[in-house]
Design a protein around this motif. Sequence first.
Motif, short mmCIF file in Angstrom:
data_model
loop_
_atom_site.label_atom_id
_atom_site.label_comp_id
_atom_site.label_asym_id
_atom_site.label_seq_id
_atom_site.Cartn_x
_atom_site.Cartn_y
_atom_site.Cartn_z
N GLU A 1 53.83 68.34 63.52
CA GLU A 1 53.97 69.75 63.22
C GLU A 1 54.18 70.00 61.72
N ARG A 2 54.54 68.95 60.99
CA ARG A 2 54.74 69.07 59.54
C ARG A 2 53.43 68.83 58.76
N ILE A 3 52.35 68.56 59.50
CA ILE A 3 51.05 68.34 58.86
C ILE A 3 50.26 69.63 58.91
N GLU A 4 49.88 70.15 57.76
CA GLU A 4 49.09 71.38 57.72
C GLU A 4 47.66 71.11 58.17
N ARG A 5 47.06 72.09 58.81
CA ARG A 5 45.67 71.98 59.21
C ARG A 5 44.78 71.97 57.97
N TYR A 6 43.68 71.26 58.06
CA TYR A 6 42.76 71.13 56.93
C TYR A 6 41.68 72.22 56.98
N LYS A 7 41.22 72.59 55.83
CA LYS A 7 40.22 73.65 55.74
C LYS A 7 38.90 73.17 56.34
N GLN A 8 38.33 74.01 57.18
CA GLN A 8 37.05 73.70 57.80
C GLN A 8 35.96 74.59 57.21
N GLU A 9 34.90 73.95 56.75
CA GLU A 9 33.80 74.70 56.16
C GLU A 9 32.99 75.39 57.24
N ALA A 10 32.70 76.65 57.03
CA ALA A 10 31.88 77.40 57.97
C ALA A 10 30.41 77.24 57.59
N HIS A 11 29.60 76.79 58.56
CA HIS A 11 28.17 76.60 58.30
C HIS A 11 27.41 77.79 58.85
N GLU A 12 26.74 78.51 57.97
CA GLU A 12 26.00 79.70 58.39
C GLU A 12 24.79 79.29 59.22
N PRO A 13 24.50 80.03 60.28
CA PRO A 13 23.33 79.72 61.12
C PRO A 13 22.04 79.74 60.29
N LYS A 14 21.07 78.93 60.73
CA LYS A 14 19.77 78.90 60.08
C LYS A 14 18.69 79.17 61.13
N PRO A 15 18.60 80.42 61.57
CA PRO A 15 17.65 80.74 62.65
C PRO A 15 16.20 80.57 62.22
N PHE A 16 15.34 80.42 63.21
CA PHE A 16 13.90 80.33 62.95
C PHE A 16 13.33 81.73 62.78
N ASN A 17 12.38 81.88 61.87
CA ASN A 17 11.74 83.18 61.71
C ASN A 17 10.57 83.31 62.68
N SER A 18 9.97 84.48 62.75
CA SER A 18 8.92 84.76 63.74
C SER A 18 7.70 83.85 63.54
N GLU A 19 7.37 83.55 62.28
CA GLU A 19 6.23 82.68 62.02
C GLU A 19 6.50 81.27 62.53
N GLU A 20 7.72 80.77 62.28
CA GLU A 20 8.07 79.43 62.75
C GLU A 20 8.07 79.37 64.28
N ILE A 21 8.60 80.40 64.92
CA ILE A 21 8.64 80.43 66.38
C ILE A 21 7.22 80.38 66.96
#
Length: 352
Positions: free
Chosen positions: A165-185
């Motif tokens: 409980e004395r250990i602080e949580r570590y920062k987690q990097e948020a990864h933004e989604p990389k959706p496919f565009n209409s041409e790729e689909i």
Amino acid sequence: MSVKTVNGGYVIDFTLNHERFRETIPAPHNKTAAKRIEEQEAIYKMAISLNDKAIASRFPNSKIMQKAFDNGCNYTIHDYSNIWFKQKQLNWSHTTIRGYTQKYNSYIKPNWGNLILNEFKASMFDEWASECLLSGKSINETRNVLSQIFKRAYFDGVIESNPVERIERYKQEAHEPKPFNSEEITLILGELPAPHKQFFQFALYTGLRTGELLGLRWEDIELNKQAAHIRVNITSGKEKAPKTKGSIRTIELHDLAYDALQTLKKTKFFDSHRVFIDPRTMKEYKYADGLRKYIWKPTLEKLKIPYRYPYQCRHTYASMMLSAGKNPMWVAKQMGHADWGMIRKIYGRWLN
């Protein structure tokens, strides 16, 4: 050495090496219970006389055991991990057991497994975290497993506090989604043969999780209503109910998802049970890794489309629906989220 009857139970009372041990155990007053308590007393005495922690670990809640074994703190972290795991595993899913086991065997056991519980210090974890090459997410997951082991020992009265409980949580990097565009689909679906085309077309236009796609049954589909009921999930080869209540849901089928099902029913790959089957074996999928390795990845490489995991099909669906002006609460329900908080957090830039 004696076993005495008291109101509501029995008292085990004996002296060993000039030290008195006494404990009250709630139990009914009958011959069966009395015999069990006498046998328990004999086991206590043997464990203490032999200083055998393996025997003592069978009674983690025993005050006698706590007192006898160095005031309840003669357990190593590994000793108590076994106690914690044995007591709790029936409440865990298969994937939870696998995740906890991996984190424990890979990071906790080799670094701190041999330490006595009260020898562990929060700074030891922080030092390890500063040197390891793991992501913040993996470090926090390891911290969670370690904390649960110590919490079990704390609740059993073996230690006075939980050092994690004395250990602080570590920062987690948020990864933004990389959706496919209409041409790729269009390129991807044009390249894939049946039934893989229908599988990924359905994935792109429903946003279902991989396990939900593998578990989907024809009995869950109502084509006349253009709807699908998400009721099961395939994880690590096993069928189970979705993890959360919000994941058990009914979704509206996009026209292209509906078309994928209609086309699939007309092919030789139609099966009366699972919607999607492996065309090589004509049996249901147990794992999705083969689809990723041998179908999805080679297709993207051939088309020279930057590689993204198949899970990006889910992100693609969400971004398409939000960009089209769909209500975020509707999208959240389609995706299996309890509310639209995750939609706002993950897909904020696609919101009008």
